[in-house]
Design a protein around this motif. Structure first.
Motif, PDB file in Angstrom:
ATOM      1  N   ASP A 150      -7.486  18.637  -6.800  1.00 22.61           N
ATOM      2  CA  ASP A 150      -8.858  18.988  -6.437  1.00 22.61           C
ATOM      3  C   ASP A 150      -9.831  18.798  -7.609  1.00 22.61           C
ATOM      4  OD1 ASP A 150      -7.719  21.001  -7.903  1.00 22.61           O
ATOM      5  OD2 ASP A 150      -8.650  22.643  -6.783  1.00 22.61           O
ATOM      6  N   ALA A 151      -9.480  17.876  -8.510  1.00 24.79           N
ATOM      7  CA  ALA A 151     -10.383  17.571  -9.630  1.00 24.79           C
ATOM      8  C   ALA A 151     -11.687  17.000  -9.075  1.00 24.79           C
ATOM      9  CB  ALA A 151      -9.725  16.575 -10.564  1.00 24.79           C
ATOM     10  N   ARG A 152     -12.777  17.191  -9.848  1.00 18.98           N
ATOM     11  CA  ARG A 152     -14.076  16.699  -9.384  1.00 18.98           C
ATOM     12  C   ARG A 152     -14.426  15.363 -10.028  1.00 18.98           C
ATOM     13  NH1 ARG A 152     -18.166  21.708  -9.352  1.00 18.98           N
ATOM     14  NH2 ARG A 152     -17.551  21.736 -11.537  1.00 18.98           N
ATOM     15  N   TYR A 153     -14.700  14.381  -9.199  1.00 14.33           N
ATOM     16  CA  TYR A 153     -15.027  13.036  -9.677  1.00 14.33           C
ATOM     17  C   TYR A 153     -16.494  12.728  -9.419  1.00 14.33           C
ATOM     18  CZ  TYR A 153     -10.041  12.515 -10.135  1.00 14.33           C
ATOM     19  OH  TYR A 153      -8.741  12.694 -10.521  1.00 14.33           O
ATOM     20  N   ALA A 154     -17.096  12.018 -10.355  1.00 15.48           N
ATOM     21  CA  ALA A 154     -18.492  11.611 -10.170  1.00 15.48           C
ATOM     22  C   ALA A 154     -18.574  10.598  -9.043  1.00 15.48           C
ATOM     23  CB  ALA A 154     -19.039  11.018 -11.468  1.00 15.48           C
ATOM     24  N   SER A 155     -17.532   9.772  -8.898  1.00 16.55           N
ATOM     25  CA  SER A 155     -17.477   8.827  -7.776  1.00 16.55           C
ATOM     26  C   SER A 155     -16.034   8.385  -7.581  1.00 16.55           C
ATOM     27  CB  SER A 155     -18.362   7.603  -8.045  1.00 16.55           C
ATOM     28  OG  SER A 155     -17.888   6.906  -9.173  1.00 16.55           O
TER      29      SER A 155
END
Ligand code: SF4
Lengths: 435, 184
Positions: free
Chosen positions: A270-275
């Motif tokens: 569930d890491a957050r990616y910019a895109s």
């Protein structure tokens, strides 16, 4: 909330429980890399007023950019580097002819998965192939690191690139990179950590994996990452056994270096990616990048038939054993076209030795190729294959900027090793399947 | 370990505002990079190809607000120093070119990433940047930004990376001359 690889790696390097994109941390790199520019950095270092490097075991220095010294000035520069290495007691020193810094540090397992390497070289992104965090920095910063062992870094946002399926016949990791950079632009990954995932990546050989983070410097990236697997750990464990023993790191709190998988890091689900971007490997054809931008790439067909005067097989991008194998397969029993030079420069002495044992060097010489000493060769226009005005070179390197190979009036095309070999035989940019 | 004070007092300044993708060529034209050496001359060409008014009208203490990717392109450090010599106190952007950001901090210029403040501010607004609280105050509203590390703050407070390292190591020798080069 989960964390990306970059967030985890830089939190660890800074001794923090966690870090998030945008945060600035004080990181303590495991290795600080420099090359022929070491003498210039030593001059800045002295202006700080420090005599001794704080942790000499964390420095890695390779002479590779202009080797053996082509001019008295280069010889003087090398002499100053050697003097610095002696005075400071640097263990990880690679003499002229050992090979290109990124290749020899990988071969010698000087850096391990999950660790941080900062280098005064823009392709320090390379070490992402093993799941290490590698980033290029400036010379002043390297001097500061020598003095203090730490440097501030901004934790980058991350871009997730998933490549599904399998690359087709004649399509390599190089083509994948030229395709992605062509699609998203030379600044498409600016400042970001580029995480690669997917079946097509997992199925790549280790040498092919090395191509990807290396090329991501041309995407504007700060670093790139491929998840390390057992093949990576086995390679590095073997490399450590093979290496002439150097004193293990003994700084307190450090994991023994022999345990190569101990520090490996993986992003959370569930890491957050910019895109996020997904590419299907089957859609990717052999690619060529035209002058003078890496993102000026198109399918090989678009450039086929363009006359070349030089073909260059080498560099930290594509000068490894499997690259030489691909090219040798194309060249075997054929000859380099008249009016064309084929320059082959293995990325390291080890690659050269293995290529000899496998008969590739014989194949190249019989076809009329020139074999150069392991190192950067003409990649950045220092020596061993400078172009003349109006000449065209097809190269396995990572950059085709105007003037890169020493002559602004020349043109550089980038391609995979098989295409470079086929073009050397045909005298024009050529698909190896059509020879 | 770090013996130098790492705090920068709150800064208030008048805003100049620019858009996305401003590259180093328009911040400091390449044609001057090897000919101009004097700080005042370098400052006189700041933003020449972006905003011809800027060099004549900017005052020491002013703040630049910018969109995405401010300072992309070349690694030339004059793109930072021309603004520093002009007396610019800080740049607040939605994002910075990677090398520009490093050059900026290492040359002692305060760089803040805060898209919300950039969107909210108009040219001529007075902004207060409080690095201790990691917040920008604009017309009474607080806009938080990701904190800079104590090291980054103390590099800026010291005036740059080389001097920062000298302070940190307690080096006061004057027989060496501090030099600095841009990031690579
Ligand atoms: S081979 Fe080329 S890209 Fe690689 S380190 Fe050498 S000069 Fe740089």
């Amino acid at each position: 909330m989960g964390y990306t690889f970059a967030e985890k790696a830089l939190a660890r390097a800074a001794g923090l429980p966690s870090a998030v994109a945008g945060q600035v941390v004080d990181a303590r790199p495991d290795i600080v890399l420099s090359h022929d520019n070491t003498a210039a950095i030593a001059k800045i270092f002295r202006t700080i007023g420090v005599e001794r490097v704080l942790i000499p075991d964390r420095l890695a220095i390779a002479l590779d950019h202009a080797v053996p010294a082509p001019t008295p000035q280069h010889a003087q520069n090398h002499a100053e580097v050697r003097k610095f290495v002696r005075e400071q007691g640097i263990q990880h020193f690679f003499e002229v002819g050992r090979g290109i810094c990124h290749q020899v540090l990988s071969e010698a397992a000087v850096i391990l998965p999950g660790q941080l390497i900062l280098g005064a070289d823009s392709h320090t992104t390379h070490y992402g192939w093993m799941g290490a965090f590698g980033a290029g920095i400036g010379r002043t910063e390297v001097a500061a690191l020598w003095a203090t062992g730490e440097l501030w870094l901004r934790v980058p946002e991350s871009m997730k690139i998933t490549v599904t399926g399998r690359l087709g016949k004649g399509v390599t990791a190089k083509d994948l990179c030229l395709y992605i950079i062509g699609r998203l632009g030379a600044d498409g990954g600016l400042y970001q950590s580029i995480e690669f995932h997917g079946e097509a990546i997992e199925n790549l050989s280790l040498e092919s994996r090395m191509v990807i983070p290396n090329m991501m410097a041309e995407f504007g990236a700060k670093n790139a990452y491929l998840p390390p697997d057992q093949a990576v750990f086995d390679y590095l464990a073997e490399a450590l056994r093979r290496r002439v023993p150097t004193p293990p790191h003994t700084a307190e709190g450090e994991t023994p270096r022999q345990d190569v998988s101990a520090l490996a890091l993986y992003p959370d689900a569930d890491a957050r990616y910019a895109s996020s971007h997904t590419f299907a490997a089957e859609d990717i054809p052999p690619m060529v990048s035209g002058p003078h931008r890496v993102d000026a790439s198109a399918p090989l067909d678009h450039f086929r038939g363009k006359a070349v005067q030089q073909a260059f097989l080498g560099t930290c991008t594509n000068g490894r054993l499997e690259d030489l194998a691909l090219a040798a397969e194309v060249i075997r029993g054929r000859s380099v076209a008249s009016g064309v030079r084929l320059i082959v420069i293995p990325a390291s002495a080890w690659v050269l030795k293995e290529a000899m044992q496998r008969g590739y060097i014989q194949d190249f010489i019989e076809a009329g190729a020139v074999i150069g000493v392991p190192g950067c060769g003409p990649c950045m226009g220092n020596h061993l294959g400078i172009l003349a005005p109006g000449e065209v070179c097809i190269s396995t390197a990572n950059r085709n900027f105007k003037g890169r190979m020493g002559q602004p009036e020349a043109e550089i095309y980038l391609a995979n090793p098989a295409v470079v070999a086929a073009s050397a035989v045909a005298g024009v940019i050529m698909d190896p399947q059509e020879l | 370990m770090d013996k130098t004070p790492s705090s920068i007092p709150p800064i208030s300044g008048r805003a100049w505002k620019y858009g996305d993708g401003v590259n180093t060529d328009v911040i400091f034209p390449g044609k001057y990079t090897y000919t101009l050496r004097e700080p005042a001359e370098i400052a006189a060409h700041a933003l020449e190809d972006l905003d011809p008014q800027f060099a004549a009208q900017a005052q020491p203490g002013d703040i630049i607000l910018a969109g995405k990717n401010w300072g992309n392109g070349s690694s030339r450090e004059q793109a930072v120093t021309c603004l520093k010599y002009k007396g610019i106190a800080a740049i607040v952007a939605k994002s910075f070119g990677r090398i520009y950001f490093r050059n900026g901090i290492n040359q002692g210029l305060l760089l803040i990433t805060c898209a919300e403040a950039v969107d909210a501010a108009q040219p001529g607004d007075i902004l207060t940047i409080d690095t201790a609280q990691s917040v920008i105050l604009l017309r009474g509203h607080p806009y938080p930004f990701p904190p800079l590390s104590p090291t980054a703050l103390s590099i800026i407070a010291a005036g740059g990376l080389v001097q920062h390292v000298r302070n940190k190591l307690g080096i006061t020798r004057s027989d060496v001359v501090a030099v600095s080069e841009g990031g690579g």
